[in-house]
Design an enzyme around this catalytic site. Structure first.
Site, mmCIF file in Angstrom:
data_model
loop_
_atom_site.group_PDB
_atom_site.id
_atom_site.type_symbol
_atom_site.label_atom_id
_atom_site.label_comp_id
_atom_site.label_asym_id
_atom_site.label_seq_id
_atom_site.Cartn_x
_atom_site.Cartn_y
_atom_site.Cartn_z
ATOM 1 C CE LYS A 82 50.148 31.020 14.455
ATOM 2 N NZ LYS A 82 51.113 31.662 14.199
ATOM 3 C CB SER A 157 51.141 34.894 16.572
ATOM 4 O OG SER A 157 51.419 34.130 15.422
ATOM 5 C CB SER A 181 54.704 33.193 15.076
ATOM 6 O OG SER A 181 54.305 34.797 15.259
#
Lengths: 504, 507
Positions: A82, A157, A181
């Site tokens: 990420k 997210s 997330s």
């Protein structure tokens, strides 16, 4: 063996193939890079693809393996990270314009661990800007799409990591979970997401949203893969003051046990009723039935203060975020906008932030600044911290009765892109089930529970006491096996095929 | 941001007049930079005067993803300071974030301690020049980090106004600081300026004795924020205060307080009211000027630092530190006063000259206290004044002074030669004994050398000889002079006198 076959295997199976010499890491890495080249233009899971470095790592692992060197179990298996995790020499933007083009001069601790273990890093995955969002639509670089239905969101997210794993672009990915997330994207993409106990994976090198809530963890297609990755990235880090000194647990062993006899599972009353879609609830109930038939004991438990958790979270998180994001001022790194007219330091900061931060980030900075300001601190931040304590007490009381807690991970299946962008409250509601664990610092896992509305995946979440992450792998691994038996294979195998160069 | 209500400038009144009409109350915040090897929250070296932006890590630069970790040694130093100031040491304390925006602040918040300082409620006795002792109550001593340093380039003054651009050096960012905050210091009356300076000097000496900082004012290792307020009389409530920031010499502290008393008295006399604000002291004029009005100060939005776990110094550790504290300056002075049998006046003189350490080392090296005092407060103090340097900056060590005095005591040299030797030591020519040997400066008492000079003096001064033999024995000095001259001052004057008297048959 075709590359289509190999990339659809679990990370554990890919590792076994490497070990057996069926495939080289270079071939495996290339297969994933090819897949990214084929489908990511449409999916948008990656912000940066790290082709050269990934292949270099892969070749290095291959030659070390050929030399008979003892390697980590996951050596040579590629991974996506990420974009909120800093990677030396590779761009890191946290999904924000304000960091466009920034090349960090250092690695996050977990990235160091990945490199040391020989995992080729395929690239950096898309995310809501600074991890603020539940749909990956607030990325400054455009949304990621759900591999099951490209008109839908992949969760947030960490939608990029979840979509990359769900679309077979990467067998493993790193996510971060501040309010859900990792778990919520897992649920809406039919993948497995784990939020470890707070402090068990170092936060050093994670671009902070809310320091007391942020936690990195695995995003995978199987529970066993999550356990393997969790064992790799966990452990004490002297660079993180909040890092736990505990030894790393035997997660993989727990995931492989597949036995829930005598396990007491508590159903959180507050997290299954109103607001949860009927078919999501149906898959949840069926999952519990499977576990009960396998010997688990299902009991209902009350966590009365969970109803305040969302409110408390949306005071604590923006408060910390407003402070953590203050460093983005155009002075030391990233974007700098110099206004023509009167370019003082203060005006440079204003112009840089005005241009560099998106709406959701600005919204949360304003919320947090207000909540911390003199005269409002006690009413907002102070009260929220008290609620946090109450939520922790609810967990403690519940874990006196049961070994793990369960709820649907997300109230609904993936919604459509754009459906909630103008309604922040509706967006925030997506995290209602995941947030309590972040407030309490306890671990959680989301495992696919089946298909719900519109043939889209739903997830079930299990929560355990802090430092008892093994229990998540035990129950998660067992449920996964039970459901795969019932379905005749992994849920993801039923997802629509993504074709090369497909456009919506 | 709005600005303060402009007030008509009022002329400061004469200091003595101000003191006659108003009662000053002081409050002083002292920042001391700790001399740890690394910074407060990361492993970057804590060094002075390195190339800009070389003593940094991702954490001291506040890069995205970086995290702080508390420097245990800095905590130990803070506890040492707290204990030396008779404070209680917190069993649990925390860091907080103090939010404000400035380019030299890497995270745009300062990691500091807010409502839970590591040390609180202590006191320190401050001795004034005349021996009066004022007890200053300490409210708290807390830990924090320093910011970087801005340099404004292109302007005439080096200030931001008129500069074309600014550069930031983050070497100092993250250097550990302890801030010591007094309670309001009342009852200082006309001595307020002296009390303020003496208080900071007392702390400076304590920091040095504790070995927690070099405590060099000129390097900014110790900086004081000086709060002054006036009230009608000691029974009145506290007046509005001004806070003059970063005053970094004892003399400037004294002048700041003096000026603020005069300035505020001028305002109050004219019926105005003092604005609560930060002010800056100007070395050249001795005046202060307005900074930002405090009433408009930012809301710091303090909240507990979530990246750091709370700090809980164990009681065992605190007691271990207490047990390892060195003798503090006040106790040491009392002890030395007794050991050296100095008068109070002599002792204060030595302390005020900053010569105590030098004297003690000289005594340790073998000199008597009085002879050590004679050298340091006499010849060496004069030299330091001439060279305009501190005593301890002179090129002479206490051991060399002791050695010199030892040579005098052993009659190897006389006082006059000793001064010549000292001059050479100060020129960097080496140790006294070596200089004497190299230059043949030792006292000559060898009769075979002296006899010739004595005979020559007798032969060349028949009239003096006649006077002596005629009974005027005191005229013998007129013969000793030429002998001393002939031996370049190295003759043992006593032996010369004996030889002359022998030769002339007088007694």
């Amino acid at each position: 063996m075709t590359s289509r076959d190999i990339i659809r295997r679990s990370a554990a199976a890919q590792a076994a193939a490497l070990e057996a010499g069926e495939v080289s890491s270079e071939e495996l890495t290339r297969a994933h890079l090819d897949r990214i080249a084929d489908v990511d233009g449409d999916l948008g899971a990656f912000l940066h693809v790290n082709t050269d470095e990934a292949l270099t790592t892969a070749r290095d692992v291959d030659s070390r393996r050929a030399a008979g060197e003892e390697l980590h179990g996951l050596a040579g298996v590629p991974i996506a990270v990420k974009d909120v995790v800093v990677t030396e020499g590779q761009p890191t933007t946290a999904g924000s314009k304000i960091l466009e083009g920034w090349i960090p001069p250092y690695d996050a601790t977990l990235v160091q661990k990945l490199r040391a273990a020989g995992l080729p890093i395929l690239g950096k995955t898309n995310m809501d800007e600074f991890a603020m969002g539940s749909s990956t639509e607030s990325s400054a670089y455009g949304p990621t799409r759900n591999p099951w239905d490209r008109d839908r969101i992949p969760g947030g997210s960490g939608g990029g990591s979840a979509a990359a794993v769900g679309a077979y672009e990467a067998p493993l990915a790193i996510g971060t979970d501040t309010g859900g997330s990792i778990r919520q994207p897992g649920a809406v993409t039919g993948t497995v997401g784990v939020k470890p106990t707070y402090g068990s994976v170092s936060r050093y090198g994670l671009i902070a949203m809310a320091s007391s809530l942020d936690q990195a963890g695995p995003v995978t297609r199987t529970v066993e893969d999550a356990a393997l990755l969790h064992e790799l990235i966990a452990g004490h880090d002297p660079h993180d003051s909040t890092s736990l000194p505990d030894p790393v647990g035997a997660y993989t062993q727990a995931a492989r046990g597949k036995d829930v006899k005598g396990l007491r599972i508590g159903v959180i009353e507050e997290l299954e009723g109103e607001g949860f879609a009927p078919e999501v609830r149906a898959r949840f109930t069926e999952s519990l039935d499977q576990l009960e038939r396998a010997g688990a004991e299902i009991v209902r438990v009350a966590c009365p203060n969970f109803r305040y958790a969302l409110g408390a979270y949306y005071l604590i998180m923006p408060s910390e975020a407003s402070s953590n994001l203050a460093k983005f001022d155009g002075m030391r790194f990233g974007l700098r906008v110099v206004p023509e007219d009167h370019p003082t330091a203060e005006n440079v900061m204003k112009a840089t932030r005005g241009a560099g931060f998106g709406d959701e980030v600005k919204r949360r900075i304003l919320l947090g600044t207000y909540a911390l300001s003199a005269g409002y601190y006690d009413a907002y931040y102070g009260s929220a911290q008290k609620v946090r304590t109450l939520v922790q007490r609810d967990f403690s009381a519940a874990f006196e009765q049961v070994d793990v807690l369960a709820s649907p991970t997300s109230p609904t299946v993936a919604f459509r892109l754009g459906e909630k962008v103008d309604d922040p409250m509706a967006m925030y509601m997506n995290d209602i089930a995941t947030i309590p664990a972040n407030l309490a610092g306890t671990p959680g896992i989301s495992v696919p529970s089946g298909l719900a509305e519109d043939g889209l995946p739903a997830g079930i979440q299990f929560l355990a006491p802090a430092r008892a992450d093994e229990r998540l792998y035990r129950v998660g691994g067992a449920l996964e096996a039970l459901l795969e038996d019932a379905w005749g294979g992994p849920l993801l195998a039923t997802a629509p095929e993504l074709t090369a160069g497909a456009t919506r | 941001m709005s600005t303060a209500q402009p007030t008509a400038p009022t002329a400061p009144v004469d200091y003595d007049e101000a003191i006659a009409r108003f009662d000053p109350v002081l409050g002083i915040e002292v920042h001391v930079e700790l001399g740890t090897a690394t910074k407060m929250f990361d492993g970057a070296p804590n060094i002075f005067a390195a190339e800009p932006n070389t003593a940094i890590t991702p954490t001291s630069l506040g890069l995205p993803g970086s995290l702080p970790v508390v420097n245990r040694r800095a905590v130990e130093y803070a506890i040492r300071i707290g204990l030396a100031l008779n404070c209680s040491i917190a069993e649990n304390c925390r860091f907080a974030r103090k939010q404000y925006f400035y380019p030299d602040l890497t995270k745009n918040f300062q990691t500091s301690q807010y409502d839970e300082p590591i040390a609180y409620e202590g006191w320190v006795d401050v001795e004034l020049e005349d021996g009066e002792i004022i007890r200053v109550e300490i409210e708290r001593a807390h830990m924090e980090e320093d910011a970087g340093k801005n340099t404004h380039v292109g302007g005439a003054t080096g200030r931001i106004h008129g500069a074309t651009h600014s550069q930031v050096d983050y070497n100092r960012a993250g250097v550990p600081l302890v801030e010591i905050v007094t309670k309001p210091i009342p009852d200082t009356k006309g001595r307020a300026p002296e009390v303020a300076a003496a208080y900071v000097r007392t702390l400076r000496d304590i920091f040095r004795a504790l070995d927690v900082s070099e405590a060099r004012m000129e390097r900014g290792n110790v900086r004081a924020d000086v709060n002054v307020s006036l009230r009608a009389d000691p029974s009145a409530p506290l007046g509005t205060r001004s806070e003059t920031k970063n005053v970094n010499s004892f003399r400037s502290i004294d002048r700041t307080v003096r000026y603020e008393i005069s300035r505020q008295a001028g305002i109050l006399d004219a019926g105005g009211s003092v604005v609560q604000e930060t002010r800056h002291f100007h070395e050249d004029t001795g005046e202060t000027s307005s900074g930002r009005p405090k009433s408009d100060a930012e809301d710091y939005r303090y909240f507990p630092e979530p990246d750091l776990v709370p700090l809980a110094p164990s009681r065992e550790w605190v007691e271990e530190i207490r047990g390892s504290l060195p003798e503090l300056p006040a106790a040491r002075r009392r002890r030395l006063l007794g050991e050296w049998s100095f008068t109070d006046f002599e002792m204060r003189d030595v302390i005020n000259a900053g010569a105590l350490d030098l004297l003690e080392s000289t005594v340790t090296a073998g000199a008597s206290p009085q002879s050590a005092r004679k050298w340091w407060m006499g010849e060496l103090a004069r030299t330091a004044r001439e060279q305009d340097v501190d005593l301890d900056a002179l090129v002479v060590t206490p051991a060399q002074v002791a050695e010199l005095q030892g040579l005098v005591d052993a009659d190897k040299i006389n006082d006059k030669i000793a001064k010549q030797v000292l001059t050479r030591v100060l020129d960097g020519q080496g140790d006294p004994t070596a200089i004497i040997e190299r230059e043949g400066l030792a006292v000559v008492s060898d009769d075979s050398v002296l006899t010739g000079a004595v005979e020559q003096a007798i032969a060349e001064n028949p009239d003096v000889v006649a006077k002596i033999q005629g009974g005027k024995v005191q005229a013998i000095g007129a013969l000793i002079g030429p002998v001393m001259k002939a031996t370049r001052g190295q003759a043992d004057a006593g032996r010369v006198r004996e030889l002359i008297m022998e030769k002339l048959g007088v007694s």
